[in-house]
Design an enzyme around this catalytic site. Structure first.
Site, PDB file in Angstrom:
ATOM      1  N   GLU A  98       0.885  -1.470  -0.045  1.00 18.41           N
ATOM      2  CA  GLU A  98       0.002  -0.024  -0.047  1.00 18.41           C
ATOM      3  C   GLU A  98       0.701   1.207   0.141  1.00 18.41           C
ATOM      4  O   GLU A  98       2.162   1.065   0.296  1.00 18.41           O
ATOM      5  CB  GLU A  98      -1.074  -0.041   1.244  1.00 18.41           C
ATOM      6  CG  GLU A  98      -0.133  -0.133   2.497  1.00 18.41           C
ATOM      7  CD  GLU A  98      -1.032  -0.521   3.735  1.00 18.41           C
ATOM      8  OE1 GLU A  98      -2.031  -1.355   3.499  1.00 18.41           O
ATOM      9  OE2 GLU A  98      -0.879  -0.051   4.748  1.00 18.41           O
ATOM     10  N   CYS A 111       3.226   8.338   1.369  1.00 19.70           N
ATOM     11  CA  CYS A 111       4.108   7.240   2.250  1.00 19.70           C
ATOM     12  C   CYS A 111       4.192   6.064   1.336  1.00 19.70           C
ATOM     13  O   CYS A 111       2.966   5.392   0.998  1.00 19.70           O
ATOM     14  CB  CYS A 111       3.058   7.310   3.479  1.00 19.70           C
ATOM     15  SG  CYS A 111       3.867   6.020   4.708  1.00 19.70           S
ATOM     16  N   CYS A 118       7.380  -7.752   5.873  1.00 22.67           N
ATOM     17  CA  CYS A 118       8.555  -6.975   6.519  1.00 22.67           C
ATOM     18  C   CYS A 118       9.329  -8.265   7.404  1.00 22.67           C
ATOM     19  O   CYS A 118       8.405  -8.973   7.988  1.00 22.67           O
ATOM     20  CB  CYS A 118       8.411  -5.824   7.158  1.00 22.67           C
ATOM     21  SG  CYS A 118       9.864  -5.080   7.981  1.00 22.67           S
ATOM     22  N   CYS A 122       8.618  -6.434  14.386  1.00 22.26           N
ATOM     23  CA  CYS A 122       8.102  -5.259  15.449  1.00 22.26           C
ATOM     24  C   CYS A 122       6.548  -5.818  15.829  1.00 22.26           C
ATOM     25  O   CYS A 122       5.828  -6.031  14.893  1.00 22.26           O
ATOM     26  CB  CYS A 122       8.131  -4.079  14.918  1.00 22.26           C
ATOM     27  SG  CYS A 122       9.737  -3.329  14.120  1.00 22.26           S
ATOM     28  N   CYS A 125       3.345  -3.734  14.809  1.00 25.25           N
ATOM     29  CA  CYS A 125       3.163  -3.572  13.476  1.00 25.25           C
ATOM     30  C   CYS A 125       2.388  -4.456  12.659  1.00 25.25           C
ATOM     31  O   CYS A 125       2.779  -5.840  12.773  1.00 25.25           O
ATOM     32  CB  CYS A 125       4.361  -3.071  12.982  1.00 25.25           C
ATOM     33  SG  CYS A 125       4.558  -2.903  11.100  1.00 25.25           S
ATOM     34  N   CYS A 336       0.297   1.333   9.464  1.00 26.84           N
ATOM     35  CA  CYS A 336       0.936   0.665   8.404  1.00 26.84           C
ATOM     36  C   CYS A 336       0.426  -0.788   8.322  1.00 26.84           C
ATOM     37  O   CYS A 336       0.248  -1.468   9.255  1.00 26.84           O
ATOM     38  CB  CYS A 336       2.336   0.715   9.316  1.00 26.84           C
ATOM     39  SG  CYS A 336       3.540  -0.425   8.659  1.00 26.84           S
TER      40      CYS A 336
HETATM   41 FE1  SF4 Z   1       8.954  -3.723   9.554  1.00 22.95          FE
HETATM   42 FE2  SF4 Z   1       6.760  -2.895  10.576  1.00 22.95          FE
HETATM   43 FE3  SF4 Z   1       9.141  -2.861  12.075  1.00 22.95          FE
HETATM   44 FE4  SF4 Z   1       8.776  -1.127  10.050  1.00 22.95          FE
HETATM   45  S1  SF4 Z   1       7.413  -1.180  11.968  1.00 22.95           S
HETATM   46  S2  SF4 Z   1      10.513  -2.444  10.516  1.00 22.95           S
HETATM   47  S3  SF4 Z   1       7.374  -2.276   8.654  1.00 22.95           S
HETATM   48  S4  SF4 Z   1       7.930  -4.729  11.233  1.00 22.95           S
END
Ligand code: SF4
Length: 346
Positions: A98, A111, A118, A122, A125, A336
Site C-alpha cells: 500500500e 508514504c 517485512c 516489530c 506492527c 501501517c
Molecule cells: Fe517492519 Fe513494521 Fe518494524 Fe517497520 S515497524 S520495520 S514495517 S515490522
C-alpha cells in the site's frame, strides 16, 4: 518477462537507445515523459516517433501498473493498494502493498512501501505480522508515485510504508536518485524522509551518501524493553544507532527525528522521558509522539492524552523538541499494513 524502463537512469536509457539504434536524444525524451510528465504508456510519448516507441515496447515494459483498491478517509487521506510480484527463495510471490497519500494544506505527502511484508518482526506492527514476501523492485516503488491520482500534485515523500527501507537499500537508493536527479523528478532531498528502525551498516551508507531527512523508530530508550517489542535491538542497539547519528551534521537542511509510539504502562512514564532526554541530549533533533491504534494480540493500549501531554512537556522542558503527531486516516485503517492485511484476509 520484459525489463522495465521505469527506474533507469539517463545513462542507462542512453545505452538502451544505442542498443536499439535510436538517437541519443530519445533517451532524454523518455526520461522527461517518465519522470517529469509521469505518463502511463508509450502511446502518450507523442514527440517520440511511432517506430521508436514500437522498438522500445517490443523489448521493454514501461513498468507503470494501475492500483487495485483505494480507500478514502473523511480527512482526505487516501490509501492505495497495489499488487506486486516479488522474487523470493520460494519463487515469484504475489502480494499486496500500500501507499498512503496524506494531504495537509498545500502539501501532498506520499508514504511509500519498499517491501512486501517485512522481516523485522516489530510486535506492534501489522506489516511485521504478515512476515516477509519479498523486496519491491525500483519500478514497483516508483509506480506508487506515478499511478496514484495525485501524482502531479505530490510535494513530499516518506519511506514509511510497508517494509524496512534500509533492508532493500539498493532499490531505495536508486529511487532516491531518480527522485532527486535533474533528469528525474528534480526534487530537492529536503522533500524526502527515510524512516528506519536502525539497520546500522546501511544507515551509515545512507548518512554518508544521501542528503534526505531521517526518521528513526525509537519507541523505548531502555534496551531490554525495546528488545521485547523490536527484535532489531538485539543486532543493532538504539544507543549505537544514536552514536552513529551524532557523527553527522543535522544543524543545516538535513533533519533527524525520532518516532515514539506511546504504549500505556510500557514506555510512557517519566523514567522513559528522562532516559530519552539523556540519550538525545545535545543532538539537533525532534521527537514525534505517535498515538497507537490497538492491534489484536498486542498487550498495550495507547497512552491516555494527559500522559502524552505530560511526556511531551517533560521533553520540551529539558531541551528536546517534542510534538504529538496528529493521526490521519483513522477511519480507513491508515496504520501501517492495515489495508493490505485486510485485503489478504478477504
Ligand atoms: Fe517492519 Fe513494521 Fe518494524 Fe517497520 S515497524 S520495520 S514495517 S515490522
Amino acid at each position: 518477462m520484459k525489463d522495465c524502463l521505469l527506474g533507469k537512469t539517463l545513462g542507462e536509457l542512453k545505452q538502451i537507445c544505442a542498443e536499439l539504434s535510436l538517437k541519443s536524444f530519445v533517451a532524454t525524451q523518455l526520461a522527461q515523459w517518465m519522470y517529469s510528465k509521469r505518463v502511463r504508456s508509450f502511446d502518450e510519448m507523442t514527440n517520440i516517433s511511432k517506430a521508436s516507441r514500437e522498438a522500445l515496447s517490443e523489448k521493454y515494459d514501461l513498468g507503470v501498473r494501475e492500483y487495485g483498491a483505494i480507500a478514502v478517509s473523511q480527512d482526505g487521506t487516501k490509501k492505495y493498494l497495489f499488487e506486486v510480484s516479488c522474487p523470493t527463495a520460494a519463487g515469484i510471490e504475489t502480494s499486496a502493498v500500500e501507499a498512503v497519500m496524506i494531504p495537509d494544506a498545500e502539501r501532498r505527502t506520499l508514504c511509500v512501501s519498499s517491501q512486501a511484508g517485512c522481516k523485522m518482526g516489530c510486535r506492534f506492527c501489522m506489516t511485521g505480522r504478515q512476515g516477509f514476501h519479498g523486496n519491491l523492485s525500483v519500478s514497483d516503488i516508483l509506480n506508487q508515485f506515478i499511478s496514484i491520482d495525485e501524482s502531479a500534485e505530490l510535494t513530499n515523500t516518506v519511506f514509511m510504508g510497508m517494509g524496512e527501507p534500509l533492508d532493500n537499500y539498493p532499490a531505495v537508493s536508486r529511487v532516491i536518485e531518480v527522485l532527486t536527479a535533474d533528469w528525474g523528478f528534480g526534487w530537492s532531498p529536503k522533500r524526502i524522509t527515510l524512516s528506519t528502525i536502525g539497520v546500522l551498516p546501511k544507515l551509515k551508507d545512507f548518512l554518508e551518501t544521501q542528503r534526505c531527512h531521517l526518521a528513526v523508530s525509537l519507541h523505548n530508550p531502555f534496551a531490554d524493553e525495546r528488545k521485547s517489542i523490536m527484535p532489531v535491538q538485539k543486532a543493532f542497539a538504539i544507543s549505537e544507532v544514536v552514536r552513529l547519528i551524532r557523527q553527522y551534521d543535522f544543524s543545516g537542511q538535513r533533519r533527524v527525528s525520532f518516532e515514539y509510539t506511546m504504549f500505556a504502562g510500557f514506555n510512557d512514564d517519566f523514567s522513559h522521558a528522562d532516559a530519552l532526554i539523556r540519550l538525545l541530549r545535545g543532538l539537533e533533533c525532534r521527537v514525534n509522539l505517535i498515538r497507537f491504534h490497538k492491534i489484536p494480540d498486542f498487550p498495550y493500549d495507547c497512552s491516555p492524552e494527559s500522559r502524552m501531554i505530560a511526556f511531551r512537556d517533560r521533553l520540551n522542558d529539558n531541551g528536546i523538541l517534542c510534538t504529538i503527531r496528529s493521526s490521519r486516516g483513522e477511519d480507513i485503517l491508515a496504520a501501517c499494513g492495515m489495508l493490505a492485511g485486510r485485503h489478504s484476509q478477504q
